[in-house]
Scaffold this motif. Structure first.
Motif, short mmCIF file in Angstrom:
data_model
loop_
_atom_site.label_atom_id
_atom_site.label_comp_id
_atom_site.label_asym_id
_atom_site.label_seq_id
_atom_site.Cartn_x
_atom_site.Cartn_y
_atom_site.Cartn_z
N PRO A 1 -55.33 -20.00 28.80
CA PRO A 1 -55.04 -18.58 28.57
C PRO A 1 -55.70 -18.07 27.30
O PRO A 1 -55.68 -18.74 26.27
CB PRO A 1 -53.50 -18.54 28.46
N ALA A 2 -56.30 -16.89 27.39
CA ALA A 2 -56.98 -16.33 26.23
C ALA A 2 -56.02 -15.69 25.24
O ALA A 2 -56.31 -15.64 24.04
CB ALA A 2 -58.01 -15.29 26.68
N ARG A 3 -54.88 -15.21 25.72
CA ARG A 3 -53.93 -14.52 24.86
C ARG A 3 -52.55 -15.15 24.99
O ARG A 3 -52.24 -15.80 25.98
CB ARG A 3 -53.84 -13.03 25.23
N ALA B 1 -59.80 -12.14 15.98
CA ALA B 1 -59.08 -12.03 17.25
C ALA B 1 -57.88 -12.95 17.29
O ALA B 1 -56.87 -12.65 17.91
CB ALA B 1 -60.04 -12.35 18.41
N SER B 2 -57.99 -14.10 16.64
CA SER B 2 -56.90 -15.07 16.69
C SER B 2 -55.67 -14.57 15.98
O SER B 2 -54.55 -14.78 16.42
CB SER B 2 -57.38 -16.39 16.08
N SER B 3 -55.84 -13.87 14.86
CA SER B 3 -54.69 -13.45 14.07
C SER B 3 -54.19 -12.07 14.44
O SER B 3 -53.00 -11.79 14.37
CB SER B 3 -55.06 -13.47 12.58
N ALA B 4 -55.11 -11.17 14.83
CA ALA B 4 -54.71 -9.79 15.02
C ALA B 4 -54.46 -9.42 16.47
O ALA B 4 -53.72 -8.50 16.75
CB ALA B 4 -55.78 -8.86 14.44
N SER B 5 -55.08 -10.08 17.40
CA SER B 5 -54.92 -9.69 18.80
C SER B 5 -54.20 -10.73 19.62
O SER B 5 -54.22 -10.68 20.84
CB SER B 5 -56.31 -9.40 19.41
N GLY B 6 -53.57 -11.72 19.01
CA GLY B 6 -52.75 -12.67 19.72
C GLY B 6 -53.52 -13.67 20.54
O GLY B 6 -53.10 -14.01 21.64
N GLY C 1 -52.12 -15.43 31.98
CA GLY C 1 -53.20 -15.05 31.09
C GLY C 1 -54.53 -15.70 31.40
O GLY C 1 -55.52 -15.41 30.72
N THR C 2 -54.61 -16.57 32.39
CA THR C 2 -55.87 -17.19 32.76
C THR C 2 -56.45 -16.51 33.98
O THR C 2 -55.77 -15.77 34.68
CB THR C 2 -55.68 -18.69 33.05
N ARG C 3 -57.72 -16.80 34.23
CA ARG C 3 -58.41 -16.24 35.39
C ARG C 3 -58.81 -17.37 36.32
O ARG C 3 -59.65 -18.20 35.96
CB ARG C 3 -59.66 -15.46 34.96
N GLY C 4 -58.22 -17.35 37.49
CA GLY C 4 -58.62 -18.31 38.51
C GLY C 4 -59.69 -17.71 39.40
O GLY C 4 -60.27 -16.66 39.10
#
Length: 738
Positions: free
Chosen positions: A90-92, A117-122, A541-544
Motif C-alpha cells: 500500500p502506498a498510503r 510525502a512520507s511525513s506529510a501525506s501519510g 490502498g494497493t492496486r491489483g
C-alpha cells in the motif's frame, strides 16, 4: 485487512513480538553463497585459468563473473522492489477507498509544495522502505553494469585493465561498433535512468512505467551472449528473455521480502496492538507475491528447458561436459525451489493470512486466536524457508554468471556452406509453400507461446470462477477468444512466421492476419469485461490487476488512442509508414524490430476492432453510423494501397527479398505483386465482416431502444406523445390567422 478468526473476546497475540523477522546480516550471508558458487563453477569450467593466446589478467578473469553475479542480483532486487511497490504494497496509510477528495487534494498540494510525502501525506512505511531498497539496489545495478561493460571489453580484447590510450580507444570502438558492447552500454543507460527515476517518482502510476523501463533492461541482455550468436536465434533470444524475466520477479521478490522483514515485523506489531490482525499483513503480502512467484517459476522452468535444448544436443553432453553439468545443477535447484515455494503457498501462507481478498471468499486461516507462540513459530519457519530459497537462488545466479562465459557443446558458428537464406534469416530455406505446408510448417516463437498460454489459462480460469460463483458467461465469447488465440499462435509460430521471413507474400499474410483476423475474435471475447467481473477489488490502498485495468481504461492515453479518428488513422496509416519507410527493414533484420512489429500491428488491430464492434468499456464509443462510415473508408484505403503494391515495379527491401535465393515459385517482384493482391483480399473480407457485425449491433441497439420506449409509453400512458402533439397544437393555434 480483516482481523484473524476468533470471537470478539478472544485473546490476540501480544504486541511485543507477534511475528519474527530476518536479520539483515543473515540475508547478506546467504547472498554471499553465490560468490562461493562462482568460484567453484569457475574452477570446474577453467574460466579462471590464464589464456594461452591473449590473457586479460586475473582481475578480468575472476572479476567479470563476480561483476555479472552482482549485476544480476542487484537488477533483480531493484526491479522486483518497484514491481512489489506497484502491485503489492500500500502506498498510503489506511484504505484507499476511504481517502476523501479533500485528502487527495491535500496530498497533491503537499507534493507541489515539495514536502516529504512520507511525513506529510501519510506514505506507508512499507512503501517507503520498498522504494529505499529499490533505490540502493538500482545504484548497485548501475555501478555493476559499468564494471561488466569495462571487463567484458578487457576479456574480449585480451588486454588487462589499463588507463593508456590504446585501451581507451579500443573500448570506445567496442561500445560503438561491437554488438556486445552496444548491448551492455544500453544496460548501463537503462540502469542509470531507472535509478534516477526511482529516487524522483513516488506515485504508483509513475512507478508502473519505471518498472517497465527496468524490465526493458532484459532485452539487451537477451540479445547478446550465446543467444545472440547461436543456432535458432529467435527461439534462443525469446527463451532467454523469458528466463531472465522469471528470475527477476522470483529471485528479486524474495530478496526484497527478506530485506523488508524488519519493517514488516514493526507494522505487524503495531497492527496487533490496535487489534487489527498483525500477522495478516505478512500473509497478505506473501500471498500476493506468491502469485507472481508461481508464474515466475513456471516461466523459468519452461524457458530454461527450451534454452538448454538449443545448447545441448545429447544426454551425454548434459552429464559429461562442464556446460551440461551446470545446467543439470540448475535444473535440480529449480525443482527444489519449486518444492519450497509450494510449501510456503499451501501451508504457511494460509496460516498467516486472515482472509482471502474479495467478497465472499472463504477464510483459510488455521492460526489459533490468542496463541502468539504459534504465530512466532509459523513466521520463524517462513523466514527460514525464504533464507534457504535465497541461498539456493544466489548459488544458481553464481553458476549462471560462469555459464555465460562457458562455451556450450553445440557450436554457435554458421556452417561454412550456409545458404543466403541461412545467412540472412538464421534458418535454412523452407520448402516451396503449398496449402498444406502453410499449416504444417512451425517455428515456435516462445515469447508469444508463453503469452497465449497465459491468456488462455487466465480466461478459462476466470470463466470457471464466475460459474462457481453462480454468474454466467456466454460460451460463444469464450469460443471467440480462444479462436483468436489459436489464430495468433498460427500467425506468430506457424506457416506465416516461417514464410514471412523469405517471401513478401508470406509477410503480407502474417501482417494482415495479425492486424485484421486475430483481433476481431479477441475483441468479441470481451476479456476486459470478464476481468472486471472475475477479479476482486482491493480496499487496502494497493492496486491489483483490476485496479490497473480500470486505471488504463479511464486514462488520458486510453481516451486518445481509442478516439475513432485516432484509431482509424493508426490502423490504416501504419501500412504506409511501415512498408514505405526503413521500419520494414528493421523488422526483417533485427529480432527486436520483428517482435515490436507483431506487438504494434496486433494492438492497432485490437483497438480498431474494439472501437468498431467491441463490448468492453471505453471512455467514449462512436455512434453506429460513424462506425460504418469509418469501416467503409478503411476498406477504400486498403484497396488503394493494395492496388499500388500489386502494380508496383520497384522491389521493396530488395537487399533482403532479392537475395533470399529461393529457386521455386515467383520471382521477388512477382511475389510482391502477389502480396498486394493478398493484402486486398485479407484486408477487405475481415473489414466487411466487421461492417456486418457493426450493422447487426446497430439493429439490436435500435430494437432495444424501441422496447425501452414502448415500456416507457405503457408506464406513462404515452405522456411523451401527448405532450408532443399538444406542442404542435399550440404552435398551430399561435400561427392561425386572427
Amino acid at each position: 485487512m480483516t482481523p484473524a478468526a476468533g470471537g470478539r473476546g478472544a485473546a490476540r497475540p501480544t504486541a511485543d513480538a507477534p511475528v519474527r523477522a530476518v536479520a539483515l546480516p543473515a540475508v547478506g550471508a546467504v547472498l554471499c553463497l553465490g560468490l562461493v558458487a562462482v568460484a567453484l563453477a569457475g574452477l570446474l569450467t577453467g574460466v579462471g585459468r590464464p589464456s594461452q593466446i591473449a590473457d586479460p589478467g586475473a582481475v578480468t578473469r575472476w572479476g567479470l563473473p563476480v561483476a555479472r553475479f552482482v549485476h544480476h542480483l542487484a537488477m533483480a532486487t531493484a526491479v522486483a522492489a518497484v514491481i512489489l511497490a506497484v502491485v503489492a504494497v500500500p502506498a498510503r496509510l489506511g484504505p484507499r477507498s476511504r481517502q476523501s477528495r479533500a485528502e487527495r487534494a491535500e496530498k497533491a498540494r503537499v507534493e507541489r509544495a515539495g514536502t516529504s510525502a512520507s511525513s506529510a501525506s501519510g506514505e506507508h512505511p512499507l512503501y517507503a522502505r520498498t522504494l529505499q531498497i529499490a533505490g540502493i539496489s538500482s545504484v548497485v545495478w548501475t555501478v555493476a553494469a559499468v564494471v561488466v561493460l569495462v571487463l567484458s571489453y578487457s576479456a574480449l580484447a585480451g588486454q588487462p585493465l589499463s588507463a593508456d590510450e590504446n585501451f581507451s580507444a579500443g573500448f570506445l570502438g567496442y561500445v560503438q561498433s561491437i554488438a556486445t558492447g552496444q548491448a551492455w552500454m544500453a544496460v548501463v543507460i537503462i540502469a542509470a535512468v531507472f535509478a534516477t527515476l526511482v529516487f524522483a517518482v513516488r506515485s504508483p502510476a509513475g512507478l508502473f512505467f519505471v518498472a517497465v523501463l527496468g524490465l526493458g533492461g532484459i532485452v539487451p541482455m537477451a540479445l547478446v551472449g550465446h543467444s545472440g550468436s547461436g543456432d535458432d536465434h529467435s527461439a534462443a533470444v525469446n527463451s532467454l528473455g523469458l528466463h531472465l524475466l522469471g528470475v527477476v520477479v522470483w529471485v528479486g521478490g524474495l530478496v526484497v521480502l527478506a530485506l523488508l522483514s524488519p519493517e514488516i515485523r514493526r507494522q505487524a506489531a503495531a497492527l496487533t496492538a490496535r487489534e487489527q490482525g498483525g500477522p495478516e499483513i505478512v500473509g497478505t503480502l506473501l500471498r500476493r507475491y506468491s502469485v507472481l512467484a508461481g508464474l515466475a517459476i513456471a516461466t523459468v522452468a519452461f524457458s530454461g528447458v527450451i534454452n538448454a535444448d538449443l545448447r545441448i544436443a545429447t544426454l551425454d553432453q548434459l552429464l559429461t561436459t562442464p556446460y551440461g553439468i551446470m545446467i543439470a545443477l540448475k535444473v535440480g535447484a529449480t525443482l527444489g525451489l519449486g518444492v519450497v515455494g509450494w510449501m510456503n503457498r499451501s501451508w504457511i501462507i494460509p496460516r498467516l493470512a486472515g482472509s482471502h481478498e474479495g467478497a465472499g471468499a472463504p477464510s483459510p486461516s488455521a492460526l489459533p486466536a490468542g496463541d502468539p507462540a504459534r504465530t512466532r513459530a509459523v513466521t520463524g519457519l517462513l523466514w527460514q524457508l525464504i533464507l534457504v530459497e535465497i541461498a539456493v537462488m544466489s548459488a544458481v545466479i553464481g553458476v549462471s554468471a560462469i555459464l555465460g562465459r562457458t562455451s556450450p557443446p553445440v557450436s554457435e558458428d554458421l556452417p561454412p556452406d550456409a545458404t543466403p537464406a541461412r545467412i540472412l534469416t538464421g534458418y535454412d530455406l523452407p520448402p516451396e509453400p503449398t496449402v498444406g505446408l502453410w499449416f504444417s510448417q512451425w517455428r515456435f516463437d516462445w515469447l508469444w507461446v508463453a503469452i497465449i498460454v497465459f491468456l488462455a489459462a487466465w480466461y478459462l480460469y476466470s470463466m470457471v470462477r464466475l460459474r462457481r460463483r453462480g454468474d454466467g458467461w456466454p460460451v460463444m465469447r469464450a469460443v471467440s477468444f480462444l479462436v483468436g488465440l489459436a489464430v495468433l499462435l498460427w500467425v506468430t509460430s506457424g506457416g506465416p512466421a516461417v514464410y514471412g521471413m523469405v517471401l513478401f507474400s508470406g509477410h503480407m499474410i502474417q501482417h494482415m492476419t495479425l492486424t485484421m483476423v486475430a483481433p476481431m475474435f479477441l475483441v468479441l471475447g470481451s476479456p476486459v469485461t470478464l476481468a472486471m467481473r472475475a477479479l476482486a477489488p482491493r480496499t487496502d490502498g494497493t492496486r491489483g490487476a483490476r485496479e490497473w485495468i480500470l486505471w488504463l481504461v479511464h486514462s488520458r492515453f486510453s481516451r486518445v488512442v481509442t478516439h475513432p479518428v485516432v484509431a482509424a488513422a493508426n490502423f490504416a496509416g501504419s501500412l504506409v509508414l511501415f512498408y514505405y519507410t526503413p521500419l520494414f527493414g528493421y523488422a526483417l533484420e533485427y529480432h527486436v524490430g520483428h517482435e515490436l512489429m507483431n506487438v504494434h500491428f496486433l494492438l492497432t488491430g485490437y483497438i480498431f476492432a474494439l472501437v468498431m464492434v467491441g463490448h468492453d468499456p471505453l471512455p467514449k464509443r462512436p455512434a453506429h453510423a460513424i462506425r460504418l462510415v469509418m469501416l467503409l473508408a478503411t476498406m477504400a484505403f486498403h484497396a488503394f494501397i493494395a492496388v499500388a503494391l500489386s502494380g508496383s515495379e520497384s522491389l521493396i527491401q530488395a537487399s533482403w527479398f532479392g537475395n533470399i535465393g529461393h529457386d521455386w515459385g515467383f520471382s521477388a517482384i512477382e511475389d510482391q505483386q502477389r502480396g498486394g493482391e493478398l493484402m486486398w483480399g485479407l484486408g477487405e473480407i475481415p473489414t466487411m465482416l466487421l461492417a456486418v457485425i457493426a450493422a447487426v449491433q446497430w439493429s439490436r441497439a435500435d430494437r432495444r431502444e424501441m422496447v425501452r420506449e414502448d415500456r416507457e409509453a405503457d408506464r406513462t400512458g404515452d405522456a411523451e406523445l401527448h405532450e408532443y402533439n399538444e406542442m404542435f397544437a399550440r404552435m398551430a393555434e399561435r400561427d392561425a390567422p386572427r
